[in-house]
Design a protein around this motif. Structure first.
Motif, short mmCIF file in Angstrom:
data_model
loop_
_atom_site.label_atom_id
_atom_site.label_comp_id
_atom_site.label_asym_id
_atom_site.label_seq_id
_atom_site.Cartn_x
_atom_site.Cartn_y
_atom_site.Cartn_z
N LYS A 19 52.82 -0.49 -37.89
CA LYS A 19 52.57 -1.76 -39.12
C LYS A 19 53.80 -2.31 -40.01
O LYS A 19 54.54 -1.79 -40.11
CB LYS A 19 51.98 -0.69 -40.39
CG LYS A 19 49.90 0.43 -39.32
CD LYS A 19 48.89 -0.41 -39.41
CE LYS A 19 47.77 -0.44 -38.52
NZ LYS A 19 47.09 0.80 -39.91
N SER A 75 44.88 -2.35 -37.81
CA SER A 75 44.53 -0.82 -37.36
C SER A 75 43.57 -1.39 -35.62
O SER A 75 43.66 -0.65 -35.41
CB SER A 75 43.42 -0.98 -38.36
OG SER A 75 43.91 0.07 -39.33
N ARG A 135 44.67 -1.19 -31.93
CA ARG A 135 45.75 -0.07 -30.52
C ARG A 135 45.24 -0.32 -30.09
O ARG A 135 46.15 -0.45 -29.41
CB ARG A 135 45.91 0.46 -32.46
CG ARG A 135 47.15 0.26 -33.94
CD ARG A 135 46.99 1.70 -34.42
NE ARG A 135 45.77 1.83 -34.75
CZ ARG A 135 45.59 2.31 -36.14
NH1 ARG A 135 46.16 2.73 -36.87
NH2 ARG A 135 44.02 2.89 -36.71
N THR A 144 50.38 4.97 -38.43
CA THR A 144 49.61 5.75 -38.83
C THR A 144 47.74 5.53 -38.22
O THR A 144 46.67 5.25 -38.55
CB THR A 144 49.17 5.37 -40.64
OG1 THR A 144 48.33 3.74 -40.38
CG2 THR A 144 50.23 5.41 -41.63
N SER A 192 45.07 8.18 -36.77
CA SER A 192 45.14 9.05 -35.79
C SER A 192 43.59 9.26 -35.00
O SER A 192 43.52 8.83 -34.12
CB SER A 192 43.30 8.90 -37.07
OG SER A 192 43.94 9.24 -38.27
N ARG A 208 38.98 7.07 -29.27
CA ARG A 208 39.81 6.62 -29.12
C ARG A 208 40.67 7.21 -28.29
O ARG A 208 41.38 7.07 -27.00
CB ARG A 208 41.07 6.44 -29.93
CG ARG A 208 40.64 5.44 -31.72
CD ARG A 208 41.40 5.76 -32.43
NE ARG A 208 40.88 5.29 -33.64
CZ ARG A 208 41.83 5.32 -34.78
NH1 ARG A 208 42.14 6.19 -35.64
NH2 ARG A 208 41.22 4.40 -35.84
N SER A 267 39.28 1.08 -37.76
CA SER A 267 39.82 2.40 -38.79
C SER A 267 39.47 3.56 -38.47
O SER A 267 38.51 2.93 -39.07
CB SER A 267 40.70 2.46 -40.59
OG SER A 267 39.53 1.93 -41.27
N THR A 268 39.89 4.72 -39.10
CA THR A 268 38.59 5.63 -39.69
C THR A 268 38.03 5.93 -40.49
O THR A 268 36.93 6.27 -40.65
CB THR A 268 39.63 7.11 -39.50
OG1 THR A 268 40.52 7.30 -40.00
CG2 THR A 268 39.58 7.22 -37.56
N SER A 269 39.13 5.16 -41.62
CA SER A 269 38.55 5.46 -43.00
C SER A 269 37.30 4.96 -42.97
O SER A 269 36.19 4.67 -44.01
CB SER A 269 39.35 4.30 -43.76
OG SER A 269 41.08 4.51 -43.70
N TYR A 319 45.74 -3.29 -44.86
CA TYR A 319 45.13 -3.00 -46.13
C TYR A 319 46.33 -3.06 -47.43
O TYR A 319 45.79 -3.09 -49.07
CB TYR A 319 46.25 -1.31 -46.74
CG TYR A 319 44.54 -0.40 -45.55
CD1 TYR A 319 43.55 -0.33 -45.80
CD2 TYR A 319 45.72 0.15 -44.26
CE1 TYR A 319 42.90 0.69 -44.89
CE2 TYR A 319 45.17 0.76 -43.39
CZ TYR A 319 43.72 0.96 -43.60
OH TYR A 319 43.17 1.82 -42.79
N THR A 372 41.24 4.92 -48.11
CA THR A 372 42.07 5.01 -46.62
C THR A 372 42.68 6.37 -46.47
O THR A 372 42.21 7.43 -47.35
CB THR A 372 43.12 4.12 -45.65
OG1 THR A 372 43.38 4.93 -44.55
CG2 THR A 372 44.37 3.88 -47.16
N ASP A 373 44.14 6.83 -46.00
CA ASP A 373 44.31 8.65 -45.99
C ASP A 373 45.55 7.90 -47.37
O ASP A 373 46.29 6.95 -47.84
CB ASP A 373 45.75 8.20 -44.55
CG ASP A 373 44.64 7.89 -43.61
OD1 ASP A 373 43.81 7.55 -43.07
OD2 ASP A 373 46.19 7.61 -42.66
N ILE A 379 48.37 6.43 -47.39
CA ILE A 379 49.06 5.12 -47.21
C ILE A 379 49.10 4.22 -48.96
O ILE A 379 49.81 4.32 -49.37
CB ILE A 379 47.96 4.11 -46.21
CG1 ILE A 379 48.15 4.45 -44.63
CG2 ILE A 379 47.83 2.88 -46.16
CD1 ILE A 379 47.00 3.85 -44.10
N1 GLU Z 1 44.68 6.70 -40.09
C1 GLU Z 1 43.28 6.17 -40.35
C2 GLU Z 1 42.86 5.47 -38.56
O1 GLU Z 1 44.14 5.37 -37.63
C3 GLU Z 1 44.14 5.27 -41.16
C4 GLU Z 1 44.58 3.93 -41.63
C5 GLU Z 1 44.73 3.37 -40.63
O2 GLU Z 1 43.46 2.20 -40.09
O3 GLU Z 1 45.82 2.89 -39.66
O4 GLU Z 1 42.17 4.54 -38.42
#
Ligand code: GLU
Length: 278
Positions: A44, A88, A91, A106, A108, A113, A155-157, A177, A194-195, A198
């Motif tokens: 990132k 995000s 990836r 970051t 997850s 995934r 994102s997972t968030s 972010y 989010t995490d 972060i």
């Molecule tokens: N760790 C989470 C994810 O992989 C949130 C942070 C991000 O977006 O990188 O989605």
């Protein structure tokens, strides 16, 4: 005479073909092994304390240090690393296309995934949280369904907000972010989610000092993995070995202290390779 001409032309064609092959080979080399080549690693660019491209072009953060250590174990010196921004939502595609050899961002580990990419690690356990303004009324018991939340596409968030945390919240999604943080500062959103790792990094920035607070909700377990192309077992195994060594020789803790210390982020202990906390 005629034959000689043809031969000369063929020789030129052959030379060109060889040159092209050599170039292609060189490129491939740069993505697969040490020696003189380069390695491309996804990180990132806008997450202070984790993955940040500084205004002077330097890179900093825990993910950058993990990436640099792992690349070192794979035979690449720091000046052979080419960092590439992997947002995000980009990836999985960046890995499938082969844009980068691996991703430390970051990222997850999730079953969804894992259908598209493979993960080494985990190398850090974080938890989803909320960042709000210092004087915000939002606290542990607040129903977030009435709030304007901000998170990042892919994102997972963002997914967790929709699936379980607050399906009826107004969710604004950006590509990074830092854009959410700007929205929090301007009052366009009530909270960034989010995490915690972060969020702590942003809150500790000089320009934001004293303005924001973490609510302290452990809304999820985020097991950070290093993403590799699906099926690239050779790289995966090498990275797992490197991560184990990073913990056992003390480099992991050093990177934690250096990058999370200033943000006062209380991280979880180093995870065991393959131990994904549900
Ligand atoms: N760790 C989470 C994810 O992989 C949130 C942070 C991000 O977006 O990188 O989605």
């Amino acid at each position: 005479m005629k034959l000689r001409k043809v031969t000369a032309a063929s020789a030129v064609a052959l030379t060109l073909a060889l040159t092209a092959t050599a170039c292609g080979g060189g490129d491939k080399d740069s993505n697969s092994s040490g020696g003189g080549g380069k390695i491309k690693i996804g990180i990132k660019y806008d997450q202070p304390g984790l993955g940040l491209k500084e205004p002077n072009g330097d890179y900093s953060g825990f993910d950058v240090d993990v990436a640099t250590y792992v690349a070192g174990q794979l035979g690449y010196k720091p000046d052979q690393i080419e960092f590439v921004e992997t947002k995000s939502a980009d990836r999985e595609n960046a890995l499938s296309r082969g844009d980068v050899k691996f991703i430390v961002a970051t990222y997850s580990i999730t079953p969804k995934r894992q259908a598209k990419v493979d993960f080494a690690g985990p190398y850090l356990l974080a938890h989803q949280d909320l960042l709000v303004k210092k004087d915000s009324k939002i606290s542990k018991g607040t129903d977030l369904n009435g709030e304007k939340l901000c998170s990042v596409t892919g994102s997972t968030s963002a997914q967790n907000v929709k699936d379980k945390i607050a399906p009826d919240a107004q969710l604004k999604k950006y590509s990074g972010y830092s854009e959410c943080i700007a929205g929090l500062q301007s009052g366009a959103v009530d909270a960034v989610t989010t995490d915690d790792s972060i969020l702590a990094g942003f809150a500790a920035q000089d320009k934001y000092k004293g303005q924001f607070k973490l609510v302290g909700l452990k809304l999820s377990n985020e097991n950070y993995g290093i993403g590799v192309k699906k099926g690239d077992k050779e790289t995966l195994d090498k990275i797992n070995k490197a991560l184990e060594k990073m913990v056992s020789d003390g480099s992991w803790q050093k990177a934690v202290d250096k990058n999370f210390g200033p943000a006062d982020y209380k991280n979880e202990p180093a995870p065991k390779i393959g131990n994904i906390v549900q």
